[in-house]
Design a protein around this motif. Structure first.
Motif, PDB file in Angstrom:
ATOM      1  N   HIS A  72       0.936  -1.037   0.180  1.00 26.58           N
ATOM      2  CA  HIS A  72      -0.126  -0.090  -0.043  1.00 26.58           C
ATOM      3  C   HIS A  72       0.779   1.410  -0.040  1.00 26.58           C
ATOM      4  O   HIS A  72       2.135   1.126   0.414  1.00 26.58           O
ATOM      5  CB  HIS A  72      -0.856  -0.024   1.233  1.00 26.58           C
ATOM      6  N   ASP A  97      -5.911  -3.983   0.764  1.00 28.97           N
ATOM      7  CA  ASP A  97      -7.136  -3.654  -0.150  1.00 28.97           C
ATOM      8  C   ASP A  97      -6.603  -4.136  -1.553  1.00 28.97           C
ATOM      9  O   ASP A  97      -5.707  -3.370  -2.044  1.00 28.97           O
ATOM     10  CB  ASP A  97      -7.190  -2.239  -0.076  1.00 28.97           C
ATOM     11  N   GLU A  99      -7.769  -3.637  -4.253  1.00 29.52           N
ATOM     12  CA  GLU A  99      -8.335  -2.627  -5.446  1.00 29.52           C
ATOM     13  C   GLU A  99      -7.198  -1.413  -5.272  1.00 29.52           C
ATOM     14  O   GLU A  99      -7.214  -0.483  -6.342  1.00 29.52           O
ATOM     15  CB  GLU A  99      -9.588  -2.094  -5.091  1.00 29.52           C
ATOM     16  N   ASP A 100      -6.330  -1.307  -4.379  1.00 30.88           N
ATOM     17  CA  ASP A 100      -5.365  -0.201  -4.239  1.00 30.88           C
ATOM     18  C   ASP A 100      -4.331  -0.497  -5.448  1.00 30.88           C
ATOM     19  O   ASP A 100      -3.940  -1.124  -5.734  1.00 30.88           O
ATOM     20  CB  ASP A 100      -4.494  -0.515  -2.867  1.00 30.88           C
TER      21      ASP A 100
END
Length: 287
Positions: A72, A97, A99-100
């Protein structure tokens, strides 16, 4: 094929944890065994004088591997931008996450865990890294002792001693003989402290009870007197028949190296308990 091996320990503003560095070691060992040419990049704050990201031009590599830690943030995303021409792979990472862009920027991700999904975790890469055991040193430093006046050399002795310890290939454990019931970082009883000391390979100390309790626990001690001309550490070492380094010699790294080497090869028998007969006789005679 030429691989650039990276991780959080590679970033200028990253951090190098033991697990991160071991994971990089594990991947590097696997690449080496497979005959794959690779370089590892390190943060200049962690390992100055080695290869850093600015020293690794994108054109020199076909692949970038990012190992361990959470995927991230802007520093990971910057890898995708800088090494856009390379195939980018993340291995043994946490995916907070999916979708990061820091995650989706990789061509392939081999996660150790993915959130919020619960589809199984894999063992951490650090488990695959070879490790070598090093000596464990307990370090007990005396506080300022105003009773010695101008002969106290505590600051300069501690600067020299801790500088020497920092350069050793050893695990360092700060120890404090002061007890506290509400501070979890300190022992609450002397029994706990002696038990703790018994787990290290040697003690390095400028404190009288660092010397005494180290020997009581059967652990050899590099004793350094922080008082010029000798204070209570020197007196106690003489009483126990144990060598001591004078304050004036605290900056002699060769002497400290030799003393530590001797300690690590020496079996220690706890010193005999002092007699309290004189005290008891005095009390009996004053009834």
């Amino acid at each position: 094929m030429r691989v650039l091996l990276t991780g959080w320990a590679s970033f200028l503003h990253g951090e190098a944890t033991a697990g991160d560095v071991l994971s990089l070691r594990a991947v590097g060992a696997a690449l080496g065994q497979a005959g794959i040419d690779h370089d590892v990049v390190w943060s200049p704050g962690f390992r100055p004088g080695t290869r850093h990201l600015p020293d690794a031009p994108p054109g020199d590599y076909t692949h970038v591997v990012f190992a361990c830690g959470p995927v991230h943030g802007p520093q990971v995303r910057s890898l995708h931008e800088r090494y856009a021409s390379c195939r980018r792979i993340a291995a043994g990472v946490t995916v907070p996450d999916p979708e990061d862009p820091a995650v989706t920027g990789f061509h392939r991700v081999f996660p150790r865990d993915v959130f919020p999904r619960d589809d199984g975790a894999t063992p951490d890469l650090s488990l695959a890294a070879p490790v070598a055991k090093t000596p464990v040193l307990g370090v007990v430093l005396a506080p300022h002792q105003p009773e010695y006046g101008g002969t106290g050399r505590h600051d300069e002795v501690h600067d020299a001693l801790t500088g020497w310890v920092a350069g050793l290939d050893c695990a360092r454990v700060p120890l404090d003989t002061r007890l506290a019931h509400e501070d979890w970082q300190r022992c609450a009883t002397p029994d706990q402290f002696v038990s703790l000391v018994s787990k290290v390979d040697a003690v390095v100390t400028t404190r009288l009870h660092g010397l005494v309790l180290g020997l009581k626990a059967g652990v050899p001690v590099v004793a350094v007197d922080p008082v010029a001309g000798g204070g209570k550490v020197t007196a106690q070492a003489k009483a126990l028949g144990w060598p001591v380094v004078a304050a004036e010699d605290a900056g002699d790294a060769a002497l400290l190296d030799a003393r530590l080497k001797w300690c690590l090869s020496t079996a220690v028998a706890p010193p005999p308990a002092p007699s309290l007969t004189g005290l008891l006789d005095e009390l009996a005679g004053s009834r």
